[in-house]
Design a protein around this motif. Structure first.
Motif, PDB file in Angstrom:
ATOM      1  N   GLY A  84     -31.354  40.595  58.609  1.00  0.00           N
ATOM      2  CA  GLY A  84     -29.986  40.683  59.107  1.00  0.00           C
ATOM      3  C   GLY A  84     -29.726  41.732  60.165  1.00  0.00           C
ATOM      4  O   GLY A  84     -28.633  41.787  60.732  1.00  0.00           O
ATOM      5  N   LYS A  85     -30.723  42.585  60.457  1.00  0.00           N
ATOM      6  CA  LYS A  85     -30.440  43.661  61.423  1.00  0.00           C
ATOM      7  C   LYS A  85     -30.267  43.123  62.843  1.00  0.00           C
ATOM      8  O   LYS A  85     -29.386  43.576  63.582  1.00  0.00           O
ATOM      9  CB  LYS A  85     -31.549  44.710  61.385  1.00  0.00           C
ATOM     10  N   THR A  86     -31.077  42.174  63.221  1.00  0.00           N
ATOM     11  CA  THR A  86     -30.970  41.629  64.582  1.00  0.00           C
ATOM     12  C   THR A  86     -29.681  40.822  64.729  1.00  0.00           C
ATOM     13  O   THR A  86     -29.062  40.807  65.794  1.00  0.00           O
ATOM     14  CB  THR A  86     -32.212  40.775  64.911  1.00  0.00           C
ATOM     15  N   PRO A 124     -36.480  40.462  65.989  1.00  0.00           N
ATOM     16  CA  PRO A 124     -37.289  41.519  65.397  1.00  0.00           C
ATOM     17  C   PRO A 124     -38.764  41.203  65.646  1.00  0.00           C
ATOM     18  O   PRO A 124     -39.099  40.057  65.980  1.00  0.00           O
ATOM     19  CB  PRO A 124     -36.975  41.390  63.902  1.00  0.00           C
ATOM     20  N   MET A 157     -42.227  40.884  63.606  1.00  0.00           N
ATOM     21  CA  MET A 157     -42.613  40.749  62.199  1.00  0.00           C
ATOM     22  C   MET A 157     -44.132  40.596  62.111  1.00  0.00           C
ATOM     23  O   MET A 157     -44.828  40.609  63.127  1.00  0.00           O
ATOM     24  CB  MET A 157     -41.905  39.542  61.574  1.00  0.00           C
ATOM     25  N   GLY A 158     -44.645  40.437  60.879  1.00  0.00           N
ATOM     26  CA  GLY A 158     -46.091  40.319  60.679  1.00  0.00           C
ATOM     27  C   GLY A 158     -46.790  41.480  61.343  1.00  0.00           C
ATOM     28  O   GLY A 158     -46.385  42.634  61.196  1.00  0.00           O
ATOM     29  N   GLY A 172     -47.083  42.438  64.838  1.00  0.00           N
ATOM     30  CA  GLY A 172     -46.738  42.255  66.238  1.00  0.00           C
ATOM     31  C   GLY A 172     -46.376  40.834  66.595  1.00  0.00           C
ATOM     32  O   GLY A 172     -46.595  40.390  67.718  1.00  0.00           O
ATOM     33  N   LEU A 221     -35.955  44.358  67.946  1.00  0.00           N
ATOM     34  CA  LEU A 221     -35.957  45.388  66.915  1.00  0.00           C
ATOM     35  C   LEU A 221     -37.355  45.590  66.369  1.00  0.00           C
ATOM     36  O   LEU A 221     -38.135  44.636  66.253  1.00  0.00           O
ATOM     37  CB  LEU A 221     -35.030  44.985  65.762  1.00  0.00           C
ATOM     38  N   ASP A 250     -34.588  51.028  61.765  1.00  0.00           N
ATOM     39  CA  ASP A 250     -35.212  51.611  60.577  1.00  0.00           C
ATOM     40  C   ASP A 250     -35.298  53.127  60.692  1.00  0.00           C
ATOM     41  O   ASP A 250     -35.096  53.836  59.719  1.00  0.00           O
ATOM     42  CB  ASP A 250     -36.607  51.009  60.380  1.00  0.00           C
TER      43      ASP A 250
HETATM   44  C1  LIG Z   1     -43.434  42.499  56.978  1.00  0.00           C
HETATM   45  C2  LIG Z   1     -42.892  43.252  58.152  1.00  0.00           C
HETATM   46  C3  LIG Z   1     -43.638  43.324  59.303  1.00  0.00           C
HETATM   47  C4  LIG Z   1     -43.164  44.048  60.424  1.00  0.00           C
HETATM   48  N1  LIG Z   1     -43.941  44.133  61.559  1.00  0.00           N
HETATM   49  C5  LIG Z   1     -43.488  44.872  62.609  1.00  0.00           C
HETATM   50  C6  LIG Z   1     -44.296  45.025  63.785  1.00  0.00           C
HETATM   51  O1  LIG Z   1     -45.402  44.494  63.903  1.00  0.00           O
HETATM   52  N2  LIG Z   1     -43.799  45.784  64.806  1.00  0.00           N
HETATM   53  C7  LIG Z   1     -42.567  46.406  64.736  1.00  0.00           C
HETATM   54  O2  LIG Z   1     -42.182  47.090  65.688  1.00  0.00           O
HETATM   55  N3  LIG Z   1     -41.788  46.264  63.634  1.00  0.00           N
HETATM   56  C8  LIG Z   1     -42.216  45.532  62.569  1.00  0.00           C
HETATM   57  N4  LIG Z   1     -41.431  45.387  61.455  1.00  0.00           N
HETATM   58  C9  LIG Z   1     -40.086  46.026  61.412  1.00  0.00           C
HETATM   59  C10 LIG Z   1     -38.960  45.049  61.710  1.00  0.00           C
HETATM   60  O3  LIG Z   1     -39.078  44.499  63.009  1.00  0.00           O
HETATM   61  C11 LIG Z   1     -37.623  45.780  61.578  1.00  0.00           C
HETATM   62  O4  LIG Z   1     -37.440  46.190  60.256  1.00  0.00           O
HETATM   63  C12 LIG Z   1     -36.436  44.960  62.051  1.00  0.00           C
HETATM   64  O5  LIG Z   1     -35.307  45.800  62.119  1.00  0.00           O
HETATM   65  C13 LIG Z   1     -36.121  43.769  61.148  1.00  0.00           C
HETATM   66  O6  LIG Z   1     -35.043  43.058  61.741  1.00  0.00           O
HETATM   67  P1  LIG Z   1     -34.294  41.846  60.986  1.00  0.00           P
HETATM   68  O7  LIG Z   1     -33.520  42.470  59.830  1.00  0.00           O
HETATM   69  O8  LIG Z   1     -33.397  41.269  61.977  1.00  0.00           O
HETATM   70  O9  LIG Z   1     -35.331  40.899  60.517  1.00  0.00           O
HETATM   71  C14 LIG Z   1     -41.888  44.675  60.348  1.00  0.00           C
HETATM   72  C15 LIG Z   1     -41.141  44.575  59.171  1.00  0.00           C
HETATM   73  C16 LIG Z   1     -41.624  43.875  58.084  1.00  0.00           C
HETATM   74  C17 LIG Z   1     -40.790  43.812  56.830  1.00  0.00           C
END
Ligand SMILES: Cc1cc2nc3c(=O)[nH]c(=O)nc-3n(C[C@H](O)[C@H](O)[C@H](O)COP(=O)(O)O)c2cc1C
Length: 180
Positions: A13-15, A56, A58-59, A61, A97, A155
């Protein structure tokens, strides 16, 4: 129809929250309500000449989506569905993000994936952003010492989000014809 479309993917939900913060700064004629990219068709996207994309990372990169172990489809799957959209004549700005403390070697990598998707289809990318004020080792999204879009870290630097958004929106205002 609003002039600017704003589309996001989000897992916690952050994005989405940032998309709403951006939209709050503009009226309904200037900007549409933010829409999740997993509910967006190619026609809907193609209707806008001005677009803001948020993702965001995830994983490891990666863009959010099933390959990055996300629960729902997101940008990963959307890009397949949207692959025929012609971005010629479209102006696009991207915000991403990430978490620079936990993921210092792939910080906000996802921005570059969206950047490449748009540039390969003829779009004009704006909104490159300085790396000053962030602490990380590597990011695929940095070119010539600048992120290719706005990097946000809710974060570990959430207190900087509002100021970064204000400055970035001012930066893209001339290209987006924003009343700022
Ligand atoms: C499983 C997982 C993997 C992530 N991988 C990365 C990453 O590779 N690079 C990065 O900058 N942030 C990474 N993040 C941090 C997220 O991008 C960050 O928490 C973001 O604010 C999530 O946004 P959202 O709430 O919109 O999904 C990761 C977070 C999680 C939980």
């Amino acid at each position: 129809m609003a002039r600017i479309g704003i589309f996001f993917g989000s897992t916690t939900g952050k994005t989405r929250k940032v998309a709403k913060l951006i939209k709050k700064r503009f009226d309904d004629e200037t900007m549409a309500d933010p829409k999740n990219i997993n509910k967006t068709s190619a026609d809907e996207l193609a209707a806008y000449d001005f677009l803001i994309f948020g993702t965001p990372t995830m994983g490891e990169g990666q863009l959010p989506g099933l390959s990055a172990d996300c629960e729902e489809e997101s940008w990963e799957e959307a890009l397949l569905r949207l692959s025929d959209v012609d971005f010629n004549g479209k102006t696009v700005a991207i915000y991403g993000l990430g978490d620079q403390e936990t993921y210092p070697n792939e910080f906000v990598d996802g921005i570059m994936e969206l950047h490449d998707f748009v540039s390969e289809r003829g779009g004009t990318l704006v909104g490159a952003w300085p790396t000053d004020g962030y602490t990380f080792n590597t990011s695929q999204s940095v070119v010539d010492d600048q992120f290719v879009g706005l990097a946000l870290d809710l974060d570990t630097q959430s207190n900087l989000t509002d100021a970064r958004l204000d400055a970035w929106l001012k930066l893209i205002a001339p290209d987006f014809k924003l009343p700022l």
